[in-house]
Design a protein around this motif. Structure first.
Motif, PDB file in Angstrom:
ATOM      1  N   SER A  64      -1.068   3.406 -11.523  1.00  9.11           N
ATOM      2  CA  SER A  64      -1.833   4.467 -10.862  1.00  9.11           C
ATOM      3  C   SER A  64      -3.314   4.428 -11.239  1.00  9.11           C
ATOM      4  CB  SER A  64      -1.251   5.838 -11.225  1.00  9.11           C
ATOM      5  OG  SER A  64      -1.290   6.040 -12.635  1.00  9.11           O
ATOM      6  N   THR A  65      -3.677   3.597 -12.202  1.00  2.04           N
ATOM      7  CA  THR A  65      -5.052   3.544 -12.691  1.00  2.04           C
ATOM      8  C   THR A  65      -5.829   2.397 -12.053  1.00  2.04           C
ATOM      9  OG1 THR A  65      -4.322   4.396 -14.832  1.00  2.04           O
ATOM     10  CG2 THR A  65      -6.508   3.392 -14.751  1.00  2.04           C
ATOM     11  N   PRO A  66      -6.929   2.681 -11.328  1.00  2.00           N
ATOM     12  CA  PRO A  66      -7.769   1.594 -10.824  1.00  2.00           C
ATOM     13  C   PRO A  66      -8.317   0.778 -11.989  1.00  2.00           C
ATOM     14  CG  PRO A  66      -8.356   3.694  -9.811  1.00  2.00           C
ATOM     15  CD  PRO A  66      -7.429   4.013 -10.935  1.00  2.00           C
ATOM     16  N   GLY A  67      -8.304  -0.534 -11.848  1.00  3.10           N
ATOM     17  CA  GLY A  67      -8.823  -1.399 -12.892  1.00  3.10           C
ATOM     18  C   GLY A  67      -7.797  -1.864 -13.891  1.00  3.10           C
ATOM     19  N   HIS A 105      -5.887  -3.448  -7.774  1.00  2.00           N
ATOM     20  CA  HIS A 105      -4.729  -3.049  -6.983  1.00  2.00           C
ATOM     21  C   HIS A 105      -4.009  -1.931  -7.736  1.00  2.00           C
ATOM     22  CE1 HIS A 105      -5.235  -6.776  -4.588  1.00  2.00           C
ATOM     23  NE2 HIS A 105      -5.577  -7.302  -5.749  1.00  2.00           N
ATOM     24  N   PHE A 106      -3.855  -0.780  -7.063  1.00  2.00           N
ATOM     25  CA  PHE A 106      -3.244   0.364  -7.727  1.00  2.00           C
ATOM     26  C   PHE A 106      -2.536   1.226  -6.698  1.00  2.00           C
ATOM     27  CE2 PHE A 106      -7.535   1.391  -6.502  1.00  2.00           C
ATOM     28  CZ  PHE A 106      -7.523   2.714  -6.095  1.00  2.00           C
ATOM     29  N   ALA A 107      -1.916   2.299  -7.158  1.00  2.00           N
ATOM     30  CA  ALA A 107      -1.142   3.181  -6.278  1.00  2.00           C
ATOM     31  C   ALA A 107      -1.613   4.616  -6.433  1.00  2.00           C
ATOM     32  CB  ALA A 107       0.341   3.083  -6.594  1.00  2.00           C
ATOM     33  N   ARG A 108      -1.508   5.360  -5.335  1.00  2.00           N
ATOM     34  CA  ARG A 108      -1.728   6.804  -5.324  1.00  2.00           C
ATOM     35  C   ARG A 108      -0.568   7.428  -4.562  1.00  2.00           C
ATOM     36  NH1 ARG A 108      -4.661   6.632  -9.002  1.00  2.00           N
ATOM     37  NH2 ARG A 108      -6.852   7.295  -9.168  1.00  2.00           N
ATOM     38  N   GLY A 109       0.404   7.944  -5.305  1.00  2.00           N
ATOM     39  CA  GLY A 109       1.596   8.448  -4.657  1.00  2.00           C
ATOM     40  C   GLY A 109       2.328   7.313  -3.964  1.00  2.00           C
ATOM     41  N   ALA A 110       2.601   7.490  -2.669  1.00  2.00           N
ATOM     42  CA  ALA A 110       3.308   6.460  -1.907  1.00  2.00           C
ATOM     43  C   ALA A 110       2.378   5.384  -1.357  1.00  2.00           C
ATOM     44  CB  ALA A 110       4.067   7.098  -0.749  1.00  2.00           C
ATOM     45  N   THR A 163     -11.404  -3.165   1.496  1.00  2.00           N
ATOM     46  CA  THR A 163     -10.400  -2.211   1.023  1.00  2.00           C
ATOM     47  C   THR A 163      -9.184  -2.244   1.945  1.00  2.00           C
ATOM     48  OG1 THR A 163     -11.312  -0.359   2.321  1.00  2.00           O
ATOM     49  CG2 THR A 163     -12.170  -0.677   0.096  1.00  2.00           C
ATOM     50  N   GLU A 164      -8.008  -1.969   1.354  1.00  2.00           N
ATOM     51  CA  GLU A 164      -6.787  -1.872   2.144  1.00  2.00           C
ATOM     52  C   GLU A 164      -5.931  -0.734   1.618  1.00  2.00           C
ATOM     53  OE1 GLU A 164      -4.325  -5.394   3.448  1.00  2.00           O
ATOM     54  OE2 GLU A 164      -2.772  -4.360   2.286  1.00  2.00           O
ATOM     55  N   LEU A 165      -5.382   0.023   2.538  1.00  2.00           N
ATOM     56  CA  LEU A 165      -4.448   1.100   2.221  1.00  2.00           C
ATOM     57  C   LEU A 165      -3.140   0.791   2.930  1.00  2.00           C
ATOM     58  CD1 LEU A 165      -3.801   4.019   1.145  1.00  2.00           C
ATOM     59  CD2 LEU A 165      -4.669   4.856   3.349  1.00  2.00           C
ATOM     60  N   SER A 166      -2.058   0.681   2.174  1.00  2.00           N
ATOM     61  CA  SER A 166      -0.767   0.361   2.770  1.00  2.00           C
ATOM     62  C   SER A 166       0.308   1.286   2.213  1.00  2.00           C
ATOM     63  CB  SER A 166      -0.385  -1.102   2.496  1.00  2.00           C
ATOM     64  OG  SER A 166      -0.201  -1.324   1.105  1.00  2.00           O
ATOM     65  N   TYR A 167       1.422   1.360   2.937  1.00  2.00           N
ATOM     66  CA  TYR A 167       2.563   2.179   2.504  1.00  2.00           C
ATOM     67  C   TYR A 167       3.811   1.298   2.485  1.00  2.00           C
ATOM     68  CZ  TYR A 167      -0.150   6.446   2.958  1.00  2.00           C
ATOM     69  OH  TYR A 167      -1.104   7.418   2.797  1.00  2.00           O
ATOM     70  N   ARG A 168       4.591   1.468   1.444  1.00  2.00           N
ATOM     71  CA  ARG A 168       5.835   0.717   1.310  1.00  2.00           C
ATOM     72  C   ARG A 168       6.982   1.613   1.766  1.00  2.00           C
ATOM     73  NH1 ARG A 168       9.908  -0.313  -2.444  1.00  2.00           N
ATOM     74  NH2 ARG A 168      10.578  -2.507  -2.535  1.00  2.00           N
ATOM     75  N   LEU A 169       7.592   1.267   2.900  1.00  2.00           N
ATOM     76  CA  LEU A 169       8.654   2.074   3.486  1.00  2.00           C
ATOM     77  C   LEU A 169       9.954   1.264   3.491  1.00  2.00           C
ATOM     78  CD1 LEU A 169       6.653   3.475   6.551  1.00  2.00           C
ATOM     79  CD2 LEU A 169       6.976   4.547   4.305  1.00  2.00           C
TER      80      LEU A 169
END
Length: 303
Positions: A64-67, A105-110, A163-169
C-alpha cells in the motif's frame, strides 16, 4: 513539468527503512518486433524493454506504500516508415528512441496503481538508426536511405510521466479480469482505456508490467508456479501531441488508436519461462494503408 517533479519527489521519499531492506524481486523483459507478427519491417518495427524490480518482499499483493516496490526501466524502440529505402520511405519520420525511468507499483484498496517518470531520448544521438543500418548489412536487408537518415525525428530528451490505474476482478480461481486506465504526458500525450483477461492459475500472483508498444502484459515478478496461462486484451487511446510526428515532416497523427492482443505463457518452474504474443495495432497516422500485427517474445533462463 510540475507533475513530473511531484512524482520524482514521491519516489525519492520512499522510507529509508524500506530502501535498506529492499532486494531484487524480479526482472521484466520483453522483445516486440514486426517480423514476429506479419513478417514485415515497418512502422512499430521493434522494441525491447528491460526492468529490474526491487522491494522488501513479494507475496502476490502490491504493497500500500508508494515507493516500497521500485522498478528501474530501460527501453529502446525503432519506429520506421513503410520501407527504409525507396517508395514508402517518406510516409512517416524515422524514430530512434531510448529511455530510462523509475516507476513504483502499489495498491489503494482494490485499485492497483503504477506511476513513474522516463527520460526519452530521440534522434541521431541515440545511435538506433546506425545500429539498424549495421544489422541490415549483416542480414543483407535494405539499408536506410539518405532521405530517411536526414529526416528522422530530431535530437531531444523528453521527460515523460506515465500512470496506470487497474482493478483486479477475479472470475473463479483461475481467471482474472483487469480493466485499466492509463495516461501519459511527454514524448506522446494520450489517455487510454482497456482491459485484459488472465487465464490460468500460474498467472494469478505475478506483478504485471505493460509493454509500451503492444500493450502486452509481462511479468516483473513471477510467482514461480509452473503451468500454462493465456492473456487476452484490448484498449482504445485518445492521442494528443506526439514528438514522433514532427510538424516539419508533414505526416498527421491519428487522434485515436486501437490495440487488440493475445498471448500464451509457459512456466516450467522458478526462473524458466516463455511468452509469445500477437498484437494488432490500428493506423497511427492519416493515410496509413492499414494496421499491423507485431509479435512479442520473452525468454527467461535463470539458473
Amino acid at each position: 513539468m510540475r507533475l513530473i517533479a511531484m512524482i520524482c519527489a514521491g519516489l525519492m521519499m520512499a522510507s529509508p527503512s524500506a530502501a535498506q531492506e529492499r532486494e531484487t524481486l524480479g526482472y521484466g523483459r520483453i522483445f516486440t518486433n514486426d517480423f514476429f507478427g506479419d513478417n514485415e519491417d515497418r512502422w512499430r518495427s521493434g522494441s525491447y524493454a528491460y526492468s529490474i524490480v526491487r522491494g522488501p518482499e513479494w507475496d502476490g499483493v502490491r504493497p500500500s506504500t508508494p515507493g516500497a516496490i521500485i522498478e528501474y526501466r530501460l527501453r529502446s524502440e525503432i519506429i520506421a516508415p513503410s520501407t527504409v529505402n525507396g517508395p514508402g520511405s517518406s510516409d512517416r519520420a524515422y524514430v530512434g528512441a531510448v529511455s530510462a525511468g523509475v516507476h513504483t507499483h502499489f495498491a489503494r484498496g482494490a485499485a492497483n496503481i503504477s506511476a513513474g517518470v522516463d527520460l526519452v531520448a530521440t534522434g541521431p544521438q541515440t545511435g538506433i538508426l546506425d545500429m539498424q543500418d549495421w544489422f541490415h548489412d549483416i542480414i543483407s536487408a535494405p539499408n536506410p536511405s539518405a532521405f530517411v537518415e536526414d529526416n528522422q525525428v530530431e535530437n531531444a530528451v523528453h521527460p515523460t510521466v506515465l500512470t496506470e490505474l487497474s482493478y483486479r476482478l477475479p472470475i473463479g480461481t483461475a481467471t482474472t479480469l483487469r480493466p485499466f486506465v492509463e495516461a501519459q504526458y511527454g514524448v506522446e500525450d494520450f489517455v487510454r482505456v482497456g482491459a485484459d483477461v488472465l487465464i490460468g492459475e500460474t498467472l494469478q500472483n505475478d506483478m504485471w508490467l505493460r509493454d509500451s508498444a503492444s500493450g502486452q502484459l509481462y511479468s516483473g515478478i513471477e510467482s514461480g508456479r509452473p503451468g500454462t496461462g493465456f492473456v487476452l486484451g484490448a484498449d482504445y487511446a485518445s492521442v494528443g501531441d506526439s514528438a514522433y510526428f514532427p510538424a516539419s515532416f508533414g505526416t498527421v497523427a491519428q487522434e485515436e488508436r486501437f490495440r487488440a492482443r493475445a498471448g500464451v505463457h509457459w512456466r516450467f518452474g522458478d526462473g524458466i519461462s516463455y511468452f509469445y504474443g500477437l498484437t494488432y495495432l490500428s493506423e497511427e497516422y492519416v493515410g496509413q494503408d492499414g494496421g499491423q500485427i507485431v509479435g512479442s517474445l520473452k525468454l527467461n533462463f535463470n539458473f
